[in-house]
Design a protein around this motif. Structure first.
Motif, short mmCIF file in Angstrom:
data_model
loop_
_atom_site.label_atom_id
_atom_site.label_comp_id
_atom_site.label_asym_id
_atom_site.label_seq_id
_atom_site.Cartn_x
_atom_site.Cartn_y
_atom_site.Cartn_z
N VAL A 1 5.23 -1.98 4.82
CA VAL A 1 6.69 -1.95 4.75
C VAL A 1 7.20 -2.09 6.17
O VAL A 1 6.68 -1.47 7.10
CB VAL A 1 7.22 -0.66 4.08
N THR A 2 8.19 -2.96 6.38
CA THR A 2 8.64 -3.28 7.74
C THR A 2 10.01 -2.69 8.08
O THR A 2 10.33 -2.53 9.24
CB THR A 2 8.73 -4.80 7.93
N ASN A 3 10.81 -2.40 7.09
CA ASN A 3 12.16 -1.93 7.36
C ASN A 3 12.15 -0.46 7.75
O ASN A 3 11.83 0.42 6.95
CB ASN A 3 13.05 -2.13 6.12
N TYR A 4 12.49 -0.18 8.99
CA TYR A 4 12.37 1.16 9.55
C TYR A 4 13.68 1.49 10.27
O TYR A 4 14.04 0.85 11.25
CB TYR A 4 11.20 1.20 10.53
N TYR B 1 1.38 -0.04 7.68
CA TYR B 1 0.37 -0.54 6.75
C TYR B 1 -0.41 0.65 6.22
O TYR B 1 -0.69 1.60 6.96
CB TYR B 1 -0.58 -1.52 7.44
N PHE B 2 -0.81 0.59 4.95
CA PHE B 2 -1.57 1.69 4.37
C PHE B 2 -2.28 1.23 3.10
O PHE B 2 -1.99 0.16 2.56
CB PHE B 2 -0.65 2.87 4.04
N ASN C 1 2.69 -5.80 -1.07
CA ASN C 1 1.24 -5.99 -1.11
C ASN C 1 0.89 -7.15 -0.17
O ASN C 1 1.52 -8.20 -0.22
CB ASN C 1 0.81 -6.32 -2.54
N VAL C 2 -0.14 -6.97 0.70
CA VAL C 2 -0.46 -8.04 1.65
C VAL C 2 -1.12 -9.23 0.97
O VAL C 2 -1.30 -10.28 1.59
CB VAL C 2 -1.37 -7.52 2.80
N GLY C 3 -1.50 -9.07 -0.31
CA GLY C 3 -2.02 -10.20 -1.07
C GLY C 3 -3.48 -10.50 -0.76
O GLY C 3 -4.16 -9.79 -0.03
N SER C 4 -3.97 -11.60 -1.35
CA SER C 4 -5.34 -12.04 -1.12
C SER C 4 -5.38 -12.90 0.15
O SER C 4 -4.36 -13.46 0.55
CB SER C 4 -5.83 -12.85 -2.33
N PRO C 5 -6.49 -13.00 0.85
CA PRO C 5 -7.81 -12.47 0.49
C PRO C 5 -8.08 -11.04 0.94
O PRO C 5 -9.17 -10.53 0.72
CB PRO C 5 -8.75 -13.45 1.19
N PHE D 1 -1.49 2.81 9.25
CA PHE D 1 -1.60 2.07 10.51
C PHE D 1 -0.20 1.62 10.91
O PHE D 1 0.53 1.06 10.08
CB PHE D 1 -2.52 0.86 10.36
N ILE D 2 0.18 1.87 12.15
CA ILE D 2 1.49 1.48 12.66
C ILE D 2 1.32 0.35 13.65
O ILE D 2 0.60 0.49 14.65
CB ILE D 2 2.21 2.67 13.34
#
Length: 301
Positions: A279-282, A262-263, A293-297, A254-255
């Motif tokens: 990952v944001t650095n492009y 995001y993936f 990692n986007v983490g919980s929840p 997902f962009i």
């Protein structure tokens, strides 16, 4: 056993240990995986540093269950203009023929749309009209900003083929005419010999990201992109490289409007078996920096 096979086995064993409650032992095997030649060790982060990053990223989201879930399988959300969500579902709407998969006893997946207002008020899901929903599975759709073009995943099927041939996935394209999706065609990046799935357009709509297990990848499934030429045809397929792709499975790209990727992955260090990462650095068409990692929840055990 080559180094890539060994790395995958370490990863899978670590995940199995964590899933069965052996968290400490699982983390030990994660650490062994991280320092392996084919593992995440190329990112130069230790297990402790990865765990700290996950902890720092946790708690930023609130999860709410939407009212249109069914008793079957519902997943693969795409956004159609500003007021509709499109998703894959095994529900039987009563409009489409109830075709049941021998593998799990559920209806074959079709694409449905549901209206949404302010992310709180939802309409009644309806199957997409036209030629998009076929005989077997359809899922993971994305749309052009004008809402006139759809790219979606479909199970590969042809007459007189064996059941094994139904396992491969392909990406198709269709256009909207008179409120129906027509003129469907499969993309040139497909093959009868491997899977090509989960399309996602970038914000400028000149690049299509997707997942595939085509030969030459880094792991079991990798993320790729392909640019659109000026004539609308597709260019050369490009692997997203070692930063994104691991010996495991990467899928569902997902962009965001800002260009962040995001993936889902089970090859990067996560809380469970198949976590969401970003990952944001492009820079100059290449993603650089650490996969986070986007983490919980959002992610869990």
């Amino acid at each position: 056993m080559n180094s890539e096979q060994s790395s995958v086995y370490l990863l899978r064993y670590a995940q199995s240990l964590k899933a069965t409650g052996e968290k400490s032992l699982g983390e030990d095997y994660y650490a062994k995986y991280l320092v392996g030649e084919e593992g995440i060790g190329a990112h130069k982060l230790t297990l402790e540093q990865y765990q700290k990053l996950i902890e720092d990223n946790s708690g930023r989201y609130t999860i709410r269950k939407v009212p249109f879930n069914s008793d079957g399988v519902d997943f693969g959300v795409g956004y159609l203009e500003s007021d509709k969500i499109v998703f894959a579902s095994t529900r039987n709407s009563g409009v489409l023929q109830n075709r049941v998969s021998a593998w799990d006893g559920l209806s074959y997946m079709d694409l449905y749309e549901v209206s949404v207002e302010n992310d709180t008020v939802y309409g009644i899901p309806k199957a997409l009209k036209g030629d998009v929903n076929g005989k077997y599975h359809e899922s993971t759709a994305c749309f052009s900003k004008d809402g006139k073009t759809i790219y979606f995943t479909r199970t590969n099927y042809k007459k007189n083929k064996s059941e094994d041939d139904l396992l491969h996935l392909k990406i198709f394209k269709a256009t909207l005419e008179n409120d129906k999706w027509v003129n469907e065609e499969e993309l040139s990046i497909n093959s009868d010999n491997y899977n090509t799935a989960h399309p996602m357009l970038n914000a400028s709509e000149d690049r299509l990201y997707f997942a595939s297990d085509r030969p030459g990848g880094k792991g079991q499934t990798d993320l790729y992109y392909v640019n659109f030429n000026e004539d609308g045809n597709l260019g050369e397929v490009v692997n997203l490289g070692d930063t994104i792709n691991s010996p495991g499975r990467e899928s569902f790209p997902f962009i965001s409007e800002e260009g962040a990727l995001y993936f889902s992955s089970d090859g990067h260090l996560g809380l469970g078996g198949y976590d969401v990462f970003y990952v944001t650095n492009y820079t100059e068409g290449v993603f650089i920096g650490n996969v986070l990692n986007v983490g919980s929840p959002i992610n869990s055990s």
